[in-house]
Design an enzyme around this catalytic site. Sequence first.
Site, PDB file in Angstrom:
ATOM      1  N   ASP A 478      -5.972   0.668   3.934  1.00 15.82           N
ATOM      2  CA  ASP A 478      -4.749  -0.141   4.018  1.00 15.82           C
ATOM      3  C   ASP A 478      -3.646   0.606   4.764  1.00 15.82           C
ATOM      4  O   ASP A 478      -3.695   1.836   4.933  1.00 15.82           O
ATOM      5  CB  ASP A 478      -4.316  -0.475   2.580  1.00 15.82           C
ATOM      6  CG  ASP A 478      -3.517  -1.765   2.488  1.00 15.82           C
ATOM      7  OD1 ASP A 478      -3.092  -2.287   3.540  1.00 15.82           O
ATOM      8  OD2 ASP A 478      -3.295  -2.237   1.352  1.00 15.82           O
ATOM      9  N   ASP A 548      -2.784 -11.232   3.573  1.00 17.74           N
ATOM     10  CA  ASP A 548      -2.477 -11.167   2.142  1.00 17.74           C
ATOM     11  C   ASP A 548      -2.293 -12.560   1.568  1.00 17.74           C
ATOM     12  O   ASP A 548      -2.202 -12.717   0.345  1.00 17.74           O
ATOM     13  CB  ASP A 548      -1.197 -10.362   1.909  1.00 17.74           C
ATOM     14  CG  ASP A 548      -1.496  -8.879   1.782  1.00 17.74           C
ATOM     15  OD1 ASP A 548      -2.678  -8.514   1.723  1.00 17.74           O
ATOM     16  OD2 ASP A 548      -0.539  -8.087   1.743  1.00 17.74           O
TER      17      ASP A 548
HETATM   18  C1  DGJ Z   1      -1.853  -4.807   0.750  1.00 16.54           C
HETATM   19  C2  DGJ Z   1      -3.218  -5.415   0.885  1.00 16.54           C
HETATM   20  O1  DGJ Z   1      -3.266  -6.305   1.935  1.00 16.54           O
HETATM   21  C3  DGJ Z   1      -3.609  -6.039  -0.440  1.00 16.54           C
HETATM   22  O2  DGJ Z   1      -4.826  -6.690  -0.326  1.00 16.54           O
HETATM   23  C4  DGJ Z   1      -3.660  -4.962  -1.482  1.00 16.54           C
HETATM   24  O3  DGJ Z   1      -4.682  -4.064  -1.166  1.00 16.54           O
HETATM   25  C5  DGJ Z   1      -2.326  -4.260  -1.564  1.00 16.54           C
HETATM   26  N1  DGJ Z   1      -1.877  -3.798  -0.284  1.00 16.54           N
HETATM   27  C6  DGJ Z   1      -2.406  -3.086  -2.508  1.00 16.54           C
HETATM   28  O4  DGJ Z   1      -1.270  -2.355  -2.506  1.00 16.54           O
END
Ligand code: DGJ
Length: 729
Positions: A478, A548
């Site tokens: 991430d 997201d």
């Molecule tokens: C952003 C990601 O896109 C989410 O899926 C998740 O992993 C969060 N970060 C966790 O902090």
Amino acid sequence: MSIQYNAESRIFHLTAGGTSYVMQIIRDGYLSHLYWGKRLRRYAGSNELQYLDRGFSPNPDPDDRTFSLDTLPQEYPAYGATDFRNPAYQVQLQDGTTVSDLRVRSHRIVAGKPALPGLPAAYAEDGSEAETLLIELADEVSGLAATLSYTVYEQRNVITRSVLLRNEGTQPQQVLRAFSANVDFRDDGFDLVHLPGAWARERHMERQPLHTGIQSIESRRGASSHQHNPFFALARKDATERSGEVYAFSLVYSGSFTASVEVDQFSTARASIGLNDFDFSWRLEPGEAFQCPEALLVYSADGLGGMSRTFHSLFRERMCRGEFRDRERPILINNWEGTYFDFNAESIEQFAEAGRELGMELFVLDDGWFGKRNDDKTSLGDWFVNESKLPGGLGKLAGSIVDKGMRFGLWVEPEMISRDSELYRKHPDWCLHVPGRSRSEGRSQLVLDFTRDEVCSEIVRSVSDILRSAPITYVKWDMNRHMTEIGSPALPPERQRETAHRYMLGLYKIMEELTSAFPHVLFESCSGGGGRFDPGMLYYMPQTWTSDNTDAVSRLKIQYGTSLVYPVSTMGAHVSAVPNHQVHRTTTLEMRGHVAMSGNFGYELDVTALSEEEQTAIRSQIEFYSAHRALIQFGDLYRLLSPFEGSETAWMFVSKDKCEALVFYFRTGAEANSRISRILLQGLDEQADYACEQGIVYGGDELMSSGLAIPALWKEDYESMVWKFTQRP
Ligand code: DGJ
């Protein structure tokens, strides 16, 4: 031979699949652009370039008022010597001047495709599938030299381009701009297609007619970004999904980029793409070189759909690498939306077990397992397990999940550092920053300084230790903020503007080392969802978390837009709970399943709290997806109805041999007395017959010309349907 050079006319004729690309060396070494489009048998083009004495277009040769670079279509245009349009590069010399004049000195043709040092790029598996033209240019006054490389793939409508700049002079030079590709089109009869967006609203397709002047898309964020994608296409006015000419550009880069089209006074269009030159420069000491990222040029005579399929197969087959490239990807269950930070070893084991019982194959432990991380304000950089949450560590937890027959995956965010972390307390200068200025935070975190070797080595070490500590076969990588105060105290003043690109080079080096050291780990990239969905990341990590936003209706636009460039096998898509956590909408489980299985399928909800009915539905979704996974992940995608044009969306997947097809249809918003819909299918064999599960046998020609009738009965606001067609022997 895909690349031909005629020594008499000094014309280069490149052919790639159904495309020709033609250039000519004129006068004393100017490299002019002649043609890009449908494949030609040969190119005579004797009257191609028009010479006229035009007012206010000056002349480099005082004896010829008909010749001006201002009107010459060029391959790699400069500023300062008669061309007033947007230049592809600019270099400042030690004396402060910025005029340069690169002329062709020589060229050579090599089999295959050389790699780009330190940068991701499309590749060839052997010398016979591609050929590369390297054109050497030099500026005699400054000693600046450039190598323009053009690779053509024998069987693909793809030309890749990149540029290497070298300082062969005796004084330092400052590169102020170095784009990767420039194409001077003969006219401006195009629409600009691109993919703007925002966090949780990525890659919404836009199409606008070109206008006079410069139109540009760019990221200044230190990431390719949610806001823009390093892609654009010039589509002929009559080009549709299915037909018409499209010229597309994609940059193999994950940092700040710029792409622009300038329509000039003579209604010609200059298109370019490359590193963003805003807040960028690169010092070249004598003997040093600078490698620009690679640009991909795709020509389609079959509309946007044809363009997408060319990108899809290129990215799937010659951008993604490693053992997962051609493998069916696992159905995963991720705990993020199910638990957020609120979990312990026992609840995670129950979660994974519930997923396993439903048929899910891979459990992914998301954020919150390390340091003291119970919210998003702390611990990034402290890559050791939080034993108070997970006693016995990752080895114990992962071991027990693996023993039950599931694979184990882990979330990490290695590019970041929290102020509240042991790492920051030990190395407060390890983040990007400008001494004496405050350090702006995003999601309460700072960005590590990957221009520094010691920082990169520490991250490789700490991530490697985690990966060795447990049976981990998947990593979600991430990255949750963009860059500010972009500077590195480790660089001298004259190199500060190199920081953002040096960061990318550091990141690529880290990813190369880790993915090579752990070839059995499937890596998925993520940046707050799809904030770095670009070919550069796909070179290291063959899939990306698309957004997201997991709402099925929002996802229709996000996945449709993303599919313009990126293949379905790269697009993470999960079924989540309702009301949805991002937009609070309630959609049917059926529709959530159909949208998510149109990508790299998974679940992201509390699987321990499902009703019997939901469990049964999920079991049958998993069974259906497993049976059609290869078709979806590796078949050809045809987009049938666009969510950007109405309340209906449809797309279909066709197997390479055209024997199987799967059609998905979605409608949002119930309507009284709604219209009667038919969808015209694509990609089938006209001569073949196809049986549908509903018992009817259709001709392929009928399905593509008369279409498939959509039942008019609607029960709910959000509906979806799927049809499977199988060719009859
Ligand atoms: C952003 C990601 O896109 C989410 O899926 C998740 O992993 C969060 N970060 C966790 O902090």
